[in-house]
Design an enzyme around this catalytic site. Sequence first.
Site, short mmCIF file in Angstrom:
data_model
loop_
_atom_site.label_atom_id
_atom_site.label_comp_id
_atom_site.label_asym_id
_atom_site.label_seq_id
_atom_site.Cartn_x
_atom_site.Cartn_y
_atom_site.Cartn_z
N LYS A 1 7.98 8.68 14.01
CA LYS A 1 7.44 9.71 13.12
C LYS A 1 5.95 9.94 13.39
O LYS A 1 5.50 11.07 13.54
CB LYS A 1 7.63 9.30 11.67
CG LYS A 1 6.80 10.05 10.63
CD LYS A 1 6.96 9.41 9.27
CE LYS A 1 6.11 10.06 8.20
NZ LYS A 1 4.68 9.83 8.31
N ASN A 2 5.21 8.85 13.48
CA ASN A 2 3.76 8.96 13.62
C ASN A 2 3.31 9.37 15.02
O ASN A 2 2.13 9.61 15.24
CB ASN A 2 3.09 7.64 13.22
CG ASN A 2 3.22 7.36 11.75
OD1 ASN A 2 3.35 8.28 10.94
ND2 ASN A 2 3.22 6.09 11.38
N ARG B 1 0.47 14.74 4.56
CA ARG B 1 -0.95 14.62 4.92
C ARG B 1 -1.20 14.92 6.40
O ARG B 1 -2.31 15.29 6.77
CB ARG B 1 -1.46 13.22 4.58
CG ARG B 1 -1.50 12.93 3.10
CD ARG B 1 -2.05 11.55 2.80
NE ARG B 1 -2.00 11.25 1.38
CZ ARG B 1 -2.97 11.51 0.52
NH1 ARG B 1 -4.07 12.11 0.95
NH2 ARG B 1 -2.86 11.20 -0.75
N CYS C 1 2.05 10.99 0.69
CA CYS C 1 2.29 9.85 -0.20
C CYS C 1 1.13 9.66 -1.16
O CYS C 1 -0.04 9.74 -0.78
CB CYS C 1 2.49 8.57 0.61
SG CYS C 1 4.05 8.48 1.48
N ASP D 1 1.78 -0.06 7.12
CA ASP D 1 3.10 0.53 6.90
C ASP D 1 4.23 -0.50 6.81
O ASP D 1 5.37 -0.15 6.52
CB ASP D 1 3.43 1.54 8.00
CG ASP D 1 2.74 2.88 7.77
OD1 ASP D 1 2.15 3.07 6.69
OD2 ASP D 1 2.77 3.74 8.68
N ILE E 1 -6.32 -1.30 3.94
CA ILE E 1 -6.38 0.05 4.51
C ILE E 1 -6.41 1.12 3.43
O ILE E 1 -7.28 1.99 3.42
CB ILE E 1 -5.18 0.30 5.45
CG1 ILE E 1 -5.15 -0.77 6.56
CG2 ILE E 1 -5.26 1.70 6.07
CD1 ILE E 1 -6.36 -0.78 7.46
#
Length: 419
Positions: free
Chosen positions: A22-23, A93, A117, A306, A328
């Site tokens: 996804k990232n 985002r 999120c 994550d 983070i």
Amino acid sequence: MYKLIIHGGISLNGSVITAGSKNSSLPILFASILANGPITLTNTPHLSDVSTTLRLLMDMGAEFILESDNSLFINGSKLTNLVAQYNLVKTMRASILALGPMLAKYGKAKISLPGGCAIGPRPVNLHLEALENLGATIKVKNGYIYATAKELIGTKIHFKQISVTATENIIMAATLATGITTIYNAAQEPEIVDLVKCLIKMGAIISGAGTSIIIIQGVDELSGVTYSVCPDRIEAGTYLVATAITGGKITIKNVHYQSMHAILEKLLETGADIKTNKNSIILDMKGKRPRAVNIKTSTYPNFPTDMQAQFTALNAIADGYSTITETIFENRFMHIPELSRMGANLVLKGNTVVCKGVKYLTGMPLIATDLRASASLVLAGLVATGTTTIERVYHLDRGYETIEEKLKLLGAQIERVQD
């Protein structure tokens, strides 16, 4: 609206194939704006965030075809609308990643401040200040970013703090800038390396990806390419923890274990046996109760934020005491109240959770709040006695491709039902 129903207490066993990252997919999709021709991506995950990105790009004038075999054809070379509307970016985002490519290619952009999120503030000031250093004029008004640039000029960018998306945005903007851009204190995540590999294949001149200093030599144009998205290390890590928490054995296929050192190191500490091959990971918990492990999130190559929520679920039923410290993001502990309702012994102190492992969790109705918190509730439901229901599973769909189907392959009793 859908919900998941999980009948817990079953050891997971079998194999799953990791989807594309996804990232990695999202920035590469936005990079299609930079190309002068179409891009074909393979190993593209079917996720709601990918769908949202495609709708956003289509609204701007891009064309795409998404095939069932996870290949994607996208032509973002000739945008006709340089506005990213709020209704399309409010849930994601990553939409801020349209800013750099649009400025570089067209010299202007209007982008709604992003959503995503609800896990605390993720300010966009790093993006805006860096783009201003490249020569952009930027104003924020009525919830929108207005940006213009007659020309982007390469310069030295010193990030005050490490940011993955800011690093990606500036890399993309700098590919078509005049001269050399050097990014200091750059993020080093594998997904940035993947984006850079794709950009280089498109014709960009970039060095240093995967280190804290990245150098970009601007070029006149970038071309369309065919590129395969790297595997999702967070999805792989989630299934590894799901297996460890239930005492099972799993083979994860289509994975780059080299990018998962921090995750695998912690799983070894829990007592799991782990073997790695070229493109696979085998984890065997042998029916054992995992040992508690201390977690402190940080930037890559350290332990990823994550995976924090998933390991919190594991520590909840592990043998011993542990601490989980989040460095983070603020407010990334919204799974704690729900896990506590299931019987977990968790105490939140500032940015640290103190956990005393319990032998059993009890299934009950739960409400998901964000992507990774949702995953932790699924893991807790898998190990809990009785039945767990999880509402708002659309959070899961942002980052996990058919999670219930993959868990069924491992023997889980889980189903998605409509309210």
